[in-house]
Each structure stands twice: as structure tokens, then as C-alpha cells.
Scaffold this motif. Sequence first.
Motif, mmCIF file in Angstrom:
data_model
loop_
_atom_site.group_PDB
_atom_site.id
_atom_site.type_symbol
_atom_site.label_atom_id
_atom_site.label_comp_id
_atom_site.label_asym_id
_atom_site.label_seq_id
_atom_site.Cartn_x
_atom_site.Cartn_y
_atom_site.Cartn_z
ATOM 1 N N PRO A 185 30.017 29.658 43.089
ATOM 2 C CA PRO A 185 31.066 29.101 42.222
ATOM 3 C C PRO A 185 32.427 29.085 42.919
ATOM 4 O O PRO A 185 32.775 30.020 43.650
ATOM 5 N N GLY A 186 33.174 28.009 42.675
ATOM 6 C CA GLY A 186 34.474 27.859 43.314
ATOM 7 C C GLY A 186 35.412 29.016 43.033
ATOM 8 O O GLY A 186 36.216 29.414 43.886
ATOM 9 N N LEU A 187 35.261 29.563 41.852
ATOM 10 C CA LEU A 187 36.113 30.685 41.463
ATOM 11 C C LEU A 187 35.969 31.843 42.455
ATOM 12 O O LEU A 187 36.960 32.439 42.886
ATOM 13 N N ALA A 188 34.730 32.147 42.829
ATOM 14 C CA ALA A 188 34.480 33.249 43.749
ATOM 15 C C ALA A 188 35.042 32.934 45.133
ATOM 16 O O ALA A 188 35.723 33.772 45.758
ATOM 17 N N THR A 189 34.781 31.725 45.613
ATOM 18 C CA THR A 189 35.292 31.335 46.925
ATOM 19 C C THR A 189 36.820 31.424 46.947
ATOM 20 O O THR A 189 37.414 31.943 47.897
ATOM 21 N N ALA A 190 37.437 30.904 45.890
ATOM 22 C CA ALA A 190 38.893 30.891 45.844
ATOM 23 C C ALA A 190 39.453 32.310 45.844
ATOM 24 O O ALA A 190 40.410 32.618 46.565
ATOM 25 N N GLY B 153 53.344 31.635 55.213
ATOM 26 C CA GLY B 153 53.666 30.838 54.027
ATOM 27 C C GLY B 153 52.461 30.086 53.500
ATOM 28 O O GLY B 153 52.604 29.168 52.696
ATOM 29 N N LEU B 154 51.256 30.440 53.950
ATOM 30 C CA LEU B 154 50.050 29.685 53.611
ATOM 31 C C LEU B 154 49.827 29.599 52.101
ATOM 32 O O LEU B 154 49.540 28.540 51.557
ATOM 33 N N ARG B 155 50.016 30.742 51.432
ATOM 34 C CA ARG B 155 49.718 30.830 50.004
ATOM 35 C C ARG B 155 50.489 29.784 49.208
ATOM 36 O O ARG B 155 49.983 29.222 48.249
ATOM 37 N N SER B 156 51.725 29.506 49.629
ATOM 38 C CA SER B 156 52.548 28.605 48.822
ATOM 39 C C SER B 156 52.500 27.162 49.322
ATOM 40 O O SER B 156 53.126 26.294 48.720
ATOM 41 N N SER B 157 51.769 26.909 50.404
ATOM 42 C CA SER B 157 51.729 25.530 50.887
ATOM 43 C C SER B 157 50.470 24.831 50.406
ATOM 44 O O SER B 157 49.504 25.468 50.007
ATOM 45 N N TRP B 158 50.468 23.489 50.466
ATOM 46 C CA TRP B 158 49.302 22.726 50.006
ATOM 47 C C TRP B 158 48.132 22.887 50.956
ATOM 48 O O TRP B 158 46.999 22.555 50.615
ATOM 49 N N TYR B 159 48.393 23.408 52.166
ATOM 50 C CA TYR B 159 47.299 23.610 53.119
ATOM 51 C C TYR B 159 46.263 24.585 52.555
ATOM 52 O O TYR B 159 45.088 24.524 52.880
ATOM 53 N N PHE B 160 46.737 25.509 51.716
ATOM 54 C CA PHE B 160 45.834 26.512 51.152
ATOM 55 C C PHE B 160 44.769 25.823 50.280
ATOM 56 O O PHE B 160 43.577 26.134 50.357
ATOM 57 N N ILE B 161 45.229 24.863 49.479
ATOM 58 C CA ILE B 161 44.284 24.102 48.646
ATOM 59 C C ILE B 161 43.374 23.277 49.537
ATOM 60 O O ILE B 161 42.163 23.184 49.317
ATOM 61 N N LEU B 162 43.970 22.696 50.590
ATOM 62 C CA LEU B 162 43.203 21.864 51.518
ATOM 63 C C LEU B 162 42.044 22.666 52.116
ATOM 64 O O LEU B 162 40.911 22.183 52.183
ATOM 65 N N VAL B 163 42.340 23.898 52.527
ATOM 66 C CA VAL B 163 41.302 24.747 53.110
ATOM 67 C C VAL B 163 40.139 24.906 52.126
ATOM 68 O O VAL B 163 38.977 24.726 52.486
ATOM 69 N N GLY C 228 38.614 15.714 41.846
ATOM 70 C CA GLY C 228 38.265 16.366 40.583
ATOM 71 C C GLY C 228 38.163 17.882 40.670
ATOM 72 O O GLY C 228 37.886 18.524 39.667
ATOM 73 N N GLU C 229 38.360 18.456 41.842
ATOM 74 C CA GLU C 229 38.131 19.893 42.012
ATOM 75 C C GLU C 229 39.101 20.704 41.155
ATOM 76 O O GLU C 229 40.306 20.550 41.246
ATOM 77 N N PHE C 230 38.536 21.596 40.353
ATOM 78 C CA PHE C 230 39.385 22.391 39.459
ATOM 79 C C PHE C 230 39.124 23.885 39.616
ATOM 80 O O PHE C 230 40.059 24.683 39.714
ATOM 81 N N ASN C 231 37.841 24.261 39.689
ATOM 82 C CA ASN C 231 37.471 25.677 39.665
ATOM 83 C C ASN C 231 38.197 26.498 40.727
ATOM 84 O O ASN C 231 38.630 27.616 40.470
ATOM 85 N N MET C 232 38.290 25.932 41.932
ATOM 86 C CA MET C 232 38.978 26.630 43.017
ATOM 87 C C MET C 232 40.481 26.448 42.907
ATOM 88 O O MET C 232 41.260 27.375 43.044
ATOM 89 N N THR C 233 40.844 25.186 42.660
ATOM 90 C CA THR C 233 42.249 24.811 42.765
ATOM 91 C C THR C 233 43.107 25.564 41.756
ATOM 92 O O THR C 233 44.261 25.885 42.042
ATOM 93 N N LEU C 234 42.533 25.875 40.602
ATOM 94 C CA LEU C 234 43.323 26.572 39.595
ATOM 95 C C LEU C 234 43.833 27.912 40.140
ATOM 96 O O LEU C 234 44.952 28.339 39.841
ATOM 97 N N LEU C 235 43.011 28.581 40.956
ATOM 98 C CA LEU C 235 43.442 29.850 41.529
ATOM 99 C C LEU C 235 44.307 29.648 42.762
ATOM 100 O O LEU C 235 45.198 30.440 43.047
ATOM 101 N N LEU C 236 44.023 28.584 43.528
ATOM 102 C CA LEU C 236 44.714 28.405 44.816
ATOM 103 C C LEU C 236 46.099 27.795 44.657
ATOM 104 O O LEU C 236 46.939 27.931 45.539
#
Lengths: 325, 265, 263
Positions: free
Chosen positions: B108-113, B125-135, B201-209
Motif C-alpha cells: 500500500p502507498g501509505l506504507a511506502t510513503a 530541503g527534500l521534504r518540502s520540495s516537489w521532488y519528494f512526491i516525484l520520488v 490520480g495518486e493519492f495514498n502516497m501523496t497525501l503523506l508526502l
Amino acid sequence: MSIAISLRACGKTWAGGARGLLPIDMDITAGETLVLLGPSGCGKTTLLRLIAGLEMPDAGGQVLFDGKDVTRLPIERRNVGMVFQSYALFPNMDVTGNIGYGLRVRGTPKNEVQKRVAEMLEMMQLTEFRHRSIDALSGGQRQRVALARAIAPRPQVLLLDEPLSALDARLRDQLRQEIDTLLRVLGITAIYVTHDQSEAMALGDRICVMEAGRIAQIGSGRDLYHHPASTFVADFIGDANRYVTQTGEVILRPEELSLRPNPNGAFMITRVTFLGPVLRIMVRHRDGQELRADVPDDVTLQPGMRVEVTVGGAALMNTDPPDLD
Amino acid sequence: MRRGIGFWTGLCFTLLISAFLILPIFASVIAGVTANQFVGISSGFTTRWILDVWTNYGGTVLLSLQIAFATLAITLLLGVPAAYVLARHAGVTARLIEEALVMPIAVPGLATALGLILAYGAVGGLRSSWYFILVGHVVFCLPFMMRAVLAVLLAIDLHRLEEAARACGATWAQRFFGVVLPNIRGGILAGSLMVVTLSLGEFNMTLLLHTPFTRTLPVGLADAYTALRTEMASAYTLIFFALIVPLLSAMQWVVGRMDQQGGRR
Amino acid sequence: MHDRLRAGLLIAPALAVFLAFFLIPLGYLAVAGGAGGYSAILTEPRFLRSLISTLLVAAATTVITLFIATIMGLFLARVRFRGRSTLLALLTLPLAFPGVVVGYLVIMLAGRQGLVAEVSLALGGDRIVFAYSLAGLLLGYVYFSIPRTLLTLMAAAEKLDPRLEEAARSLGASPFGVLRDVLLPGMAPAMAAAGAICFATATGAFGTAFALASRIDVLPMVIYTEFTLQANLAVAAALSFLLGIATWAVLALARGASGGAAA
């Protein structure tokens, strides 16, 4: 036990408008084995499926079992046994499960099913394989299971759709004999579809040759061979030469011809092929017509040699028309 | 075919379930352009809600597109060569690697995130950049690209094609770019459409990232569903549909065409 | 040798990404739970309860979806009617919808101003609203599970040998007998595979429950709450690690089973 089958004006038009079968009338006597023979697409399988109840004839068509109209009866209520091309054995059941299936769905008591299945296994020499899964059977064994499954519920009619086409030549020969014996023993009305003329000859009390959705000729193998109604039938049953004489076209079987060396003969040997039991010889008439002749092995016959050709003793156009000679 | 009682019950059942799947989509689309949700369609249609949403949430759409195409570029560069290697090698190692590389689909994306945050949340600054979501999106989408390409590579006779090219004297690069890639275009295209669709459409991960500065379209949607009125939420959903439906249709078309060509071979 | 080196170089980037951004994070996740996190799961009934309700919801979703998709798959694989391809295209649309959108669609269907409420009101009854209950959650899960399951089962139904069905009928089997003895056994491997995917997805699904602000504490919601609101990282990590292992195992098992059956 066995029943007569009649077809009245049974035609079949496919959804796209293509004619699969032109309206056909046919009577099959009880206990007879009728072979439907023809090239692929001639309608023989369609005809079998109409009799089986897997297809409905076009409006007006009727299928009668012993005079009773069964046209609207689906296959599961016609009490027919059917052997399918490439067997269609149930992969989720073993040999015993397959053979007993027809009895079980009819609600036959368990001990009777067991008894009948054991009988069938014995008859088909399958007893030692009774718990095998279908995947673990050879082609010949599968064929026997398919046959046993079809006849276990004692059907009124046995329908066989090219049952041997998936087997190699040697096995086909052996199983053909077994099926022949089986049909004689059961005395059941059987309809057998094939495109193989030797199968048809061996099994059929009568053979129905089909061409392009219609019946070309029905008769015994001997009838069809010696008195073909058309060149199509002649070509399909056995090997045939078509030859035009002054009086019209005749059909000549290669083995009916004999050759005699004659320097003035109207024919010349063009090719000699040794086939084992016979020598196949191609001869050409002066007018260009060719004939195939099957004659006993004879090393003296060589390409380039002039010969005369006789049919059952009578010379064939050996006296050339004077103006050509 | 005779249309007995079985046909009609089957048809009714199918239509009922279809209605269940399709009607809410229409309801949502209509609500997005209806002037007044309480009055209903009779209040007339308007683009007001869509424009409102665009002013407030347009940024999420753009960021989602940016991430989707960046994900596509990276998964193409990583996934196509990987699929090529896996298709050429039949050994146990290759199968194990394949098995490993598709694992992110199964978790599940939640676990990966959560794992990503634990491992890299404090790095620069990774956490606050869009690269984190990209990863996260790359990790999740890479298996889909790889599988789409691998399926086509296994369907064509890759070995024979390469041997033929070799016999003509082609170097590896000439073979790969001149023979292999052109023959797996369909798979690459199907994989690409898949990746873009999934990333959008990705949500499960992105919500945390995500952070308040890196909100994607689905995250924005979730926010709108809890905070905004139905018209706005529906209009926002409509924008999402407008992006995703053409992509999905294109994907179905590509896959359908590949099936047809496969059938003709 | 040269060949192997090239193969290694070509696959290395993908492997590097997998290692760095999946395997290592998963390792962190496994460790972060710590003894405290894992023991909390076992001792606090709240977590066990959510685990059980998650598994129940996922199981119910799987059963309902398989039931629906098998009937529809068999039907759509066998009949041809005008508009069939359009219908199929529409039915597969939800494949690309994230869970939140599905949750919202459930609200459109069964929410306070949803279709069901309007229809029941128009028919003179009360407003029927069930989007925020267990039924609503199930509805959402079934909604996003149907399209994928349907595609798999339809493909399986199309591959069934029609002669097997004819053989069963020639032996006297009723339509129900054909279904029981031929169609369902033939589709069983595909049903197992599709069912496993359905179960795993429903176990890990999150967006739908989030959008419905559902009162049912499914595991992913608990993880999210522990992480964001309680800042209880250890429990969140432990729960999500177990969740990840569980879904991966279900899928691996199903693939093994269906692969073995197909071979």
C-alpha cells in the motif's frame, strides 16, 4: 433403443446472412451409421449440430426423432451422446468423473453410476486409468474417455464430430476399428462427421457427401465409388481421372486402367513413381489429356514409352480420330 | 442466438451495475456545472464553479501535470532498459529481480510513503520540495511501465530480431534503437499513458508526502470534498475527469490496437 | 562477458531506485515500529479491532465484487449487442479514479443530496442516506474493485472452450449444471487471482475512507490518524509495515496458486 432420425427442410442461415446449410431433407434409419463427408465449410458440422440440438434450423425446418418433433428441444433434453473434436473433456474432473457426468446430472443413484462407469472403463480398457487426471492421458486414451462419456448414459443417438482428427495416422487406424466394433455392438443410430474418405468408407453404412451447404450424394461407399453422381463426389471419394471421349466426360479410377506397351499406342508415359504396392504412372494422350494409372510393379515401364490404355479390357480411345493421327 | 430468460436477467443485472458505476459520474459532472445545486438543473448551467476552482486550485492541476510528466520521463529512462534486460535473460536471477522490481505495486502507498518520510524526511530541503512526491510516484509507477514494455518484448520474437540485425552487422546501439525500440512502440505508449494516468490520480502516497506548498490535484480534491460546497467539489472533480478520461480512452485504444495486431500475427 | 556487463549497466538504475527509495524506506519502516510499536498493536484492543474490521470489509468487498464481476464477465463475454464496446469503455473508466474521487462519487450516490436520497424522497419516503456508514464504505470499495476484476474475468470467460459447455449439455446438464461444473471451474484460477488483488487493494485502500470521513476505523485510516494527529510514529510504522507485508503476501500467494493451476 435406437431411433430413426428425419430432417425436413432443415436449412441454416447465419446471423450475417451467410447460408451455412440449404434446406435439406434426410432420413436416417434406426441403428444405421451415417457418415457426413465433405471438405471444411461444406455444412457437415452444421448439420450434425442441428441434429444434436446445438443449433436451431431456420424457420420451417424440422428435426424428428422417431417421428417426434424435437426441433425446439435443447440438446440437454434430446438424450443424444456426442463426441467432440479434440474431445472437450472436463479438466476439473478425472477419468471416472468425466465418464459418470452424464449419469450424475440425470440424478442416477450413486451405486448405479459406479456400476455403469466400471462397465465403461472395462469396455474401453481404461480401468487402470480411472483416477488419472485428463492432463495425464495420451491422445488415444482421451478419445476413449470421450467415447465412454458419450455412451455411458445410453443415449438414443451417438453423434461424432471428427473424433479422430487430432490423432496421428497409426492411432487413428486403430481407433477407427474400435469405433467400428463399438457401433456394431451397440447397434445405436450414429452420425459421424469427417473429412477423411477412408474413415467414411470404413465406418459408414451410408455416406452422405456434402458440398457447399447441400447434399451432393447419399449412398453406400460402393455406390459412391462406382457411380458418383458428380465429378465432385468422384474427386472426393477415391482418386479419379476425368477424361473426355467422343461421347462425353467419363470418370476413370486409376486402378481400373491397365497399360500395354505398343509403339503405335496413343499414349506416352511421362512419369513413373514407385509407391510400394503399386506403380503410379502418368500417361499423356496425343491430344494433351493426362491420366493417372495404378498398375502392378513392372520395371519395363519407363518414361517416354508408348502404350495403349485399356479399361476393364476395353481399349480407351486408342484408335485416334483419323484426322489427328 | 436465442435470447432466453438467461439473457434478459443477465442484461438487467449488467445494466443495473453499469448504472451504479456510471450514474454517480454523470451526477457529479452535472452538479459541477449547475448554477444552484439545491434548485437543480432548472437553475441553469454555469462555468462559474469551474472558474472559481481554477483560481483557487489551478496550481494543484499544474503541479500534478508537472509531476506526471517528470515521472513519465524517469520511468521511461529506467523502465525500458530494465524490461529489455529482463526479457533477454531467462535465469533465476532475472526472475528474482523482476519479482523485486514489481513489489511496490503490492505494498500500500501509505506504507511506502511512511517509509520514505522515515528514511529521507530529514534530508536537506527534500521534504518540502516537489521532488519528494516525484520520488514516490516513480517508485510506484516504475513497475507498471516495466510490465507494459516487458509484455510486448516477450510477445515479439526479440532474440530472432536481434540475431537478424546482428547478421546484418548492426552494433548493439543500432540494434536497440533501430530494431528493438521501434518494435515495442505500442508497449511503451501503453505504459506511458498508464504512468501518466496513475501519477495524476495518486493519492495514498501523496497525501503523506505533500506539504501545503506541494499540493497535487487529488490532494486538493480531498481538501475540497471536506471544505467546499458540492458545486465547487463537483466542478473540481470535473476538471480531474477532463484530464483523466482522454488519457484512459487513449490507453484503451492503444491496447485494443495492440491486441488486434497480435491476433493477426 | 561484455553482454552481461551491458545488461548490468542497463538494469542498474532501476535497481538503484528500487533499493534507495523502496527497500531502504521499508527497512526504516520495519525498524521504526520498535518493540513498543509492535506490542502496542497486540495489547491495545483498538488496533486489533481495526485490523479485524479491515479484514472483514476487504473480505466482503472481495465476495461481492467477485459475485458481480463473474456474472457480468460471463454475460459480456458471450453476448454481442449494439453499444457493447461503449458500455465496456464506460465500465472501465473508474479504473483511473483515485480513492478520494470514488468516495466523493459514493456521496453523490448515497449522500445527503445524493441520487438515492432524491429518489427515495420523490417516492414519498425518507431521505435514504448511507454514504457515511459501513454500507457506504463497502459501496466505494466495490465501486473501484469492479472494473479491474471485470476485465480479468471477462478475459477468462472469453478463453473458455465453448465445446466444454456443449459437451456438458449433450450429457444432459441444466444451465445451472453447466455453470457449476464447467464455467466456474474454468474461471476459478482467474477468480482466485482477481479476488486476491481485490482483497489486497481493499486492505490498503485509504482515499475512499478518507473522503467519506467514515466512522469505520479501517487500518489505513488508523495509520494516518496515528501519524498525523497523534504523532505516534512507532505504532503507525509498525501497522503499515505489517499491512504492507500482508498485502504483498496475499498477492504473492494468489499468483503462485493461479500460476500453478494454469500450468
